[in-house]
Write a protein that holds these residues in place. Structure first.
Motif, PDB file in Angstrom:
ATOM      1  N   PHE A  35       0.805  -1.223   0.000  1.00 59.19           N
ATOM      2  CA  PHE A  35       0.000   0.000   0.000  1.00 59.19           C
ATOM      3  C   PHE A  35       0.843   1.279   0.000  1.00 59.19           C
ATOM      4  N   HIS A  36       2.105   1.202   0.427  1.00 57.06           N
ATOM      5  CA  HIS A  36       3.005   2.365   0.435  1.00 57.06           C
ATOM      6  C   HIS A  36       2.421   3.538   1.233  1.00 57.06           C
ATOM      7  N   THR A  37       1.662   3.227   2.254  1.00 56.60           N
ATOM      8  CA  THR A  37       1.107   4.251   3.142  1.00 56.60           C
ATOM      9  C   THR A  37       0.689   3.585   4.443  1.00 56.60           C
ATOM     10  N   ARG A  38       0.607   4.382   5.500  1.00 58.44           N
ATOM     11  CA  ARG A  38       0.087   3.879   6.770  1.00 58.44           C
ATOM     12  C   ARG A  38      -1.267   4.511   7.106  1.00 58.44           C
ATOM     13  N   ASN A  39      -1.792   5.291   6.184  1.00 49.89           N
ATOM     14  CA  ASN A  39      -3.088   5.929   6.383  1.00 49.89           C
ATOM     15  C   ASN A  39      -4.196   4.895   6.201  1.00 49.89           C
ATOM     16  N   TRP A  40      -4.983   4.674   7.248  1.00 53.46           N
ATOM     17  CA  TRP A  40      -5.986   3.612   7.214  1.00 53.46           C
ATOM     18  C   TRP A  40      -7.033   3.833   6.123  1.00 53.46           C
ATOM     19  N   ILE A  41      -7.437   5.067   5.930  1.00 51.25           N
ATOM     20  CA  ILE A  41      -8.445   5.360   4.905  1.00 51.25           C
ATOM     21  C   ILE A  41      -7.898   5.036   3.516  1.00 51.25           C
ATOM     22  N   SER A  42      -6.667   5.430   3.270  1.00 45.94           N
ATOM     23  CA  SER A  42      -6.034   5.149   1.987  1.00 45.94           C
ATOM     24  C   SER A  42      -5.877   3.649   1.765  1.00 45.94           C
ATOM     25  N   ILE A  43      -5.484   2.921   2.818  1.00 42.31           N
ATOM     26  CA  ILE A  43      -5.339   1.461   2.711  1.00 42.31           C
ATOM     27  C   ILE A  43      -6.676   0.821   2.355  1.00 42.31           C
ATOM     28  N   ALA A  44      -7.747   1.262   3.015  1.00 47.42           N
ATOM     29  CA  ALA A  44      -9.073   0.706   2.755  1.00 47.42           C
ATOM     30  C   ALA A  44      -9.484   0.925   1.299  1.00 47.42           C
ATOM     31  N   ARG A  45      -9.237   2.117   0.790  1.00 48.50           N
ATOM     32  CA  ARG A  45      -9.603   2.426  -0.587  1.00 48.50           C
ATOM     33  C   ARG A  45      -8.786   1.605  -1.582  1.00 48.50           C
ATOM     34  N   GLN A  46      -7.480   1.518  -1.318  1.00 42.62           N
ATOM     35  CA  GLN A  46      -6.620   0.748  -2.212  1.00 42.62           C
ATOM     36  C   GLN A  46      -7.004  -0.730  -2.210  1.00 42.62           C
ATOM     37  N   ALA A  47      -7.310  -1.257  -1.026  1.00 37.34           N
ATOM     38  CA  ALA A  47      -7.678  -2.669  -0.918  1.00 37.34           C
ATOM     39  C   ALA A  47      -8.940  -2.973  -1.717  1.00 37.34           C
ATOM     40  N   ALA A  48      -9.909  -2.085  -1.652  1.00 36.94           N
ATOM     41  CA  ALA A  48     -11.150  -2.269  -2.408  1.00 36.94           C
ATOM     42  C   ALA A  48     -10.874  -2.259  -3.912  1.00 36.94           C
ATOM     43  N   LYS A  49     -10.025  -1.342  -4.356  1.00 37.42           N
ATOM     44  CA  LYS A  49      -9.688  -1.261  -5.781  1.00 37.42           C
ATOM     45  C   LYS A  49      -8.955  -2.516  -6.239  1.00 37.42           C
ATOM     46  N   ILE A  50      -8.035  -2.996  -5.397  1.00 37.60           N
ATOM     47  CA  ILE A  50      -7.284  -4.208  -5.740  1.00 37.60           C
ATOM     48  C   ILE A  50      -8.216  -5.406  -5.845  1.00 37.60           C
TER      49      ILE A  50
END
Length: 335
Positions: A35-50
């Motif tokens: 994810f290249h980030t520790r921001n939980w919101i960003s991780i959640a969004r990236q995970a959904a896209k993946i």
């Protein structure tokens, strides 16, 4: 079968990476994102896209912090078929140590959501399996213990690389602590015990954001070795006389067992004598002494010259012993 493994930082989550290796060995296609980030919101969004891009058959979520995957189950049927929830730590209780009852309620809200929405639940030991079952009584969690890989304990006696200058694997003299240097891991108790044994050398292997502050008053017999690569950690353990886990008792203690603490099993698999506090025993283990934290100093003094018992084949616990249990989980997911 395609599997997507998710966590806060998937590429750094040891348990997730162990699953990855086993699943690949079973012939499955495994996706482990970065994810290249520790921001939980960003991780959640990236995970959904993946998930939408990869369209896996199974998504396996490894918990803490559970809020990251809030509402992820809504993608089932569209992005993936089955959801597995790995309950490896009681996040609500962890939050309660800093935020009291409100923290517990907050964390357990998301634990419950993931447990209820999961098709299958995995866990690391029986206490955690029993706890997560309270959230989802109709689920029977599969227990997959945190056992180390065989390669960790395969250190040659002649290989001294990674040891402090002037020491060899044959010395066998230090008492060793390995882990994050923080209050939760018992660094205060460790320093207190070391101060009571001024003629015994102690090694501290690890790091932490407040390590310098927490170790500012360490006595002369304490040697701080800092962070070490995993292969070098094995060499340091090989050189140790006794391995110490000096945790203080807390609300987490009942859920921290000999089946869930990675380093405890690494020590035992190397045939070392282990003295531990702040953990509980699930099964008889050779060379393991578990005591209350207030008895740690006395116990170490009493057993400082003891030799570990000889290990038999059935005394070892390795990750590959979990292969059949993991296969059963995934067979059930696709049934």
């Amino acid at each position: 079968m395609k599997v997507l493994l998710l966590a806060n930082q998937p590429e750094r989550t040891t348990r997730l990476l162990r699953f990855e290796g086993t699943l690949k060995g079973l012939g499955m296609e495994v996706v482990v994102p970065r994810f290249h980030t520790r921001n939980w919101i960003s991780i959640a969004r990236q995970a959904a896209k993946i998930a939408m891009k990869e369209r896996p058959d199974v998504v396996h979520i490894f918990n803490v912090p559970d809020i990251i995957y809030h509402n992820f189950s809504r993608l089932r049927g569209e992005a993936y078929k089955k959801l597995i929830y790995d309950y490896r730590s009681p996040w609500g209780l962890e939050l309660s140590q800093s935020f009291g009852i409100a923290g517990k309620a907050f964390g357990e809200r998301f634990e419950r959501e993931l447990a209820v929405s999961a098709d299958i639940i995995t866990s690391v030991n029986k206490p955690l399996a029993d706890k997560v079952k309270i959230f989802a009584p109709d689920r029977e969690p599969h227990i997959i213990p945190n056992y180390p890989e065989r390669s960790f304990s395969q250190v040659e006696d002649s290989d001294n690389a990674g040891l402090p200058a002037g020491l060899s694997l044959g010395d066998g003299s230090p008492v060793i602590f390995i882990g994050r240097i923080c209050t939760q891991e018992g660094v205060g108790k460790l320093l207190s015990v070391a101060a009571s044994l001024p003629d015994q050398e102690f090694w501290i292997v690890g790091d932490g954001p407040f390590a310098r502050w927490l170790l500012r008053n360490k006595t002369a017999n304490v040697r701080e070795l800092g962070w070490q690569a995993h292969k070098d950690v094995a060499r340091l353990v090989k050189a140790a006389r006794i391995c110490l886990i000096p945790r203080e008792e807390s609300v987490i203690t009942p859920y921290s067992t000999d089946r869930s603490v990675w380093k405890l099993n690494e020590y035992l698999n190397m045939g070392k004598l282990v003295i531990a506090s702040g953990v509980v025993r699930e099964e008889p283990r050779k060379n393991l002494m578990i005591v209350k934290s207030e008895m740690l100093e006395e116990t170490l003094k009493r057993h400082i010259d003891d030799l570990p018992q000889a290990m038999q084949e059935n005394d070892y616990r390795y990750w590959d012993n979990n292969r059949d249990a993991i296969k059963k989980v995934y067979d059930e997911a696709m049934s």
